[in-house]
Design an enzyme around this catalytic site. Structure first.
Site, PDB file in Angstrom:
ATOM      1  CG  HIS A  53      -2.049   0.956   1.168  1.00  0.00           C
ATOM      2  ND1 HIS A  53      -3.317   0.632   1.561  1.00  0.00           N
ATOM      3  CD2 HIS A  53      -2.107   2.252   0.777  1.00  0.00           C
ATOM      4  CE1 HIS A  53      -4.122   1.675   1.421  1.00  0.00           C
ATOM      5  NE2 HIS A  53      -3.391   2.679   0.947  1.00  0.00           N
ATOM      6  CG  HIS A  55      -1.373   6.636  -1.778  1.00  0.00           C
ATOM      7  ND1 HIS A  55      -2.583   6.585  -2.428  1.00  0.00           N
ATOM      8  CD2 HIS A  55      -1.573   6.032  -0.579  1.00  0.00           C
ATOM      9  CE1 HIS A  55      -3.490   5.982  -1.646  1.00  0.00           C
ATOM     10  NE2 HIS A  55      -2.902   5.640  -0.518  1.00  0.00           N
ATOM     11  CG  ASN A  87      -5.391   8.003  -4.087  1.00  0.00           C
ATOM     12  OD1 ASN A  87      -4.424   7.297  -4.379  1.00  0.00           O
ATOM     13  ND2 ASN A  87      -5.471   8.637  -2.926  1.00  0.00           N
ATOM     14  CG  HIS A 222      -5.652   2.310   5.553  1.00  0.00           C
ATOM     15  ND1 HIS A 222      -7.009   2.221   5.686  1.00  0.00           N
ATOM     16  CD2 HIS A 222      -5.430   3.012   4.408  1.00  0.00           C
ATOM     17  CE1 HIS A 222      -7.591   2.832   4.663  1.00  0.00           C
ATOM     18  NE2 HIS A 222      -6.643   3.313   3.877  1.00  0.00           N
ATOM     19  CG  ASP A 290      -2.359   4.820   3.521  1.00  0.00           C
ATOM     20  OD1 ASP A 290      -2.336   5.053   2.307  1.00  0.00           O
ATOM     21  OD2 ASP A 290      -3.235   5.269   4.293  1.00  0.00           O
TER      22      ASP A 290
HETATM   23  N1  LIG Z   1      -4.478   7.681   3.979  1.00  0.00           N
HETATM   24  C1  LIG Z   1      -4.603   8.965   3.683  1.00  0.00           C
HETATM   25  O1  LIG Z   1      -4.879   9.743   4.582  1.00  0.00           O
HETATM   26  N2  LIG Z   1      -4.422   9.442   2.449  1.00  0.00           N
HETATM   27  C2  LIG Z   1      -4.208   8.688   1.246  1.00  0.00           C
HETATM   28  C3  LIG Z   1      -5.463   8.061   0.730  1.00  0.00           C
HETATM   29  C4  LIG Z   1      -5.931   6.873   1.545  1.00  0.00           C
HETATM   30  O2  LIG Z   1      -5.223   5.882   1.693  1.00  0.00           O
HETATM   31  O3  LIG Z   1      -7.047   6.888   2.047  1.00  0.00           O
HETATM   32  C5  LIG Z   1      -3.627   9.632   0.192  1.00  0.00           C
HETATM   33  O4  LIG Z   1      -3.570   9.231  -0.985  1.00  0.00           O
HETATM   34  O5  LIG Z   1      -3.192  10.738   0.526  1.00  0.00           O
HETATM   35 ZN   LIG Z   2      -7.180   4.614   2.302  1.00  0.00          ZN
HETATM   36 ZN   LIG Z   3      -4.023   4.581   0.890  1.00  0.00          ZN
END
Ligand SMILES: NC(=O)N[C@@H](CC(=O)O)C(=O)O
Ligand SMILES: [Zn+2]
Ligand SMILES: [Zn+2]
EC number: 3.5.2.3
Length: 443
Positions: A53, A55, A87, A222, A290
């Protein structure tokens, strides 16, 4: 190449022979004739972490992170496989967006997977035929990117994924259980008061029920509450916990301010401790970061305006190793191996990853657990030059190898004849899609 006399996570001392991209042999006193020998006496060798996980923000938000900077941060933290979430801009909800992201991922020095997203506009038939790692994170409530969906769409997505044998991961929060009273506040803790623990538990419960109705399994991303973990695990589903929910709580928010805002939010210290217990005892399947970088400029806003998310891919394994060093934590090196490598590889079906065994990919991390250093955000390799773990004790890798290639060596672990500090070094390496290569892309 021969890695000599390394201590494996279970405490055994072994030589590890790497041939090409794979581990060829694990044994004692292996023949070193004509081999490049890496001495590992007194050091620990771990399988590279599979972080299910992250981003990495490309395409769309390269000012927050790129595949180059994100994957370097991963490598410097001992993460050898990352899984990117949908996203981005454009969101990864159709074939074109998947292909575009896969082209960016070619910049990665570590191996990778790409998840597909679900929105009202997604094109399931095309998307699910790409080499997706998983469908998800499916947002049951809005988070960064505003990809929250309706209940009916979730059920449709589950069916489509099941028909195509694609795993599903879920961001489980239910906005019906958010506490609007918190909106009158403007302190950092208001975010935790707003996105309640109950909102997570209720969403986990519903998502698991839908999965059971469809006779399938899902993975809850998460999970931040012991309640959420228990509901999912009793329903036969799998869970991940982030390093921030494991190690930080609402107590830390007075210091972190908006830099501690994320979804789901930090919980009360009591809940954090119960979550930790479930990570130790095996109820939780894996740790995933995450990793959600945002710039300082973006974070320097009110608690209601700041974006949600914190970075974590470079600090996760170093923090867990520091926990395992401390015998009071209950966390062992073997458990850390299972949480970071073996279990994610098992749950998501990556037979070649996750363990130091002959035949596996040579994804390896060498660490010296006799010494710790303090985390310093400015020295991390993410574009995000801050961390919620500033000043914490950690055990950073000396080097990280991906499929037989050393991709990262830590500067101060390199041998040096003079006293000038050595820079960290990254080596060229092209990470691969763990679900297959481009030429094998299904049409
Ligand atoms: N976890 C978060 O607070 N933010 C994540 C999106 C997500 O995992 O929900 C993001 O892409 O910034
Ligand atoms: Zn999330
Ligand atoms: Zn996430």
């Amino acid at each position: 190449m021969l890695i000599r006399n390394a201590t494996l996570p279970d405490g055994r001392q072994r030589d590890v022979r790497v041939r090409g991209e794979s581990i060829a042999e694990v044994g004692r006193d292996l023949d070193a004739t004509d081999q490049h020998v890496i001495e590992a006496t007194g050091k620990r060798l771990f399988p590279g972490m599979v972080d299910a996980h992250v981003h990495f923000r490309q395409p769309g938000y390269p000012h927050k992170e790129t595949w180059e900077t994100g994957s370097r941060a991963a490598a410097a933290g001992g993460v050898t496989t990352v899984v990117d979430q949908p996203n981005t801009d454009p969101p990864t909800i159709d074939g074109e967006a998947f292909d575009q992201k896969a082209d960016f991922a070619a910049d990665s020095v570590v191996d990778w997977g790409i998840n597909g997203g679900v929105t009202a506009d997604w094109i399931p038939n095309v998307l699910l035929r790409r080499r997706l790692f998983a469908l998800g994170e499916v947002f049951l409530a809005d988070s960064t990117g505003d990809m929250g969906i309706e209940a009916d769409l979730f059920a449709d997505a589950l069916e489509a994924a099941d028909d195509n044998d694609v795993p599903v991961t879920v961001h489980a929060e239910d906005a019906d259980y958010f506490n609007d009273d918190a909106k009158a506040r403007d302190d950092a803790d208001a975010w935790s008061a707003f996105r309640t623990a109950k909102a997570e538990a209720k969403a986990v419960e519903r998502a698991c029920a839908v999965a059971q109705e469809h006779d399938t399994t899902i993975h809850i991303a998460h999970t931040s509450t012991p309640e959420g973990v228990d509901i999912a695990s009793e329903a036969g589903m799998t869970t991940e916990v982030t390093p921030h929910h494991l190690l930080l709580s609402r107590r830390d928010l007075s210091e972190l301010g908006t830099y501690g805002r994320m979804n789901p939010p930090l919980r009360r210290e009591k809940r954090r401790q119960k979550l930790y217990e479930r990570v130790v005892d095996g109820t939780v399947d894996m740790i995933a970061t995450d990793h959600a970088p945002h710039t300082r400029e973006e974070k320097d806003a009110s608690i209601w305006d700041a974006p949600s998310g914190v970075p974590g891919v470079e600090t996760v394994l170093p923090l867990l190793l520091a926990e395992a060093r401390d015998s009071d934590s209950g966390l062992t090196y073997e458990r850390v191996r299972d949480l970071t490598a073996r279990n994610p590889a098992d749950v998501f079906g990556l037979p070649q990853k996750g363990g130091i065994e002959s035949g596996n990919d040579a994804d390896l991390v060498l660490v010296d657990t006799t010494e710790t250093s303090e985390i310093n955000g400015e020295r991390l390799h993410s574009k995000c030059d801050w961390t919620p773990f500033e000043g914490r004790e950690a055990v950073f890798p000396e080097w990280t190898m991906v499929r037989g290639t050393v991709v990262y060596e830590r500067g101060d672990a390199l041998e040096s004849d003079d006293t000038t500090p050595q820079e960290d070094v990254f080596y060229d390496h092209q990470g691969e899609n763990v679900r297959g290569t481009d030429s094998e892309r299904l049409e």
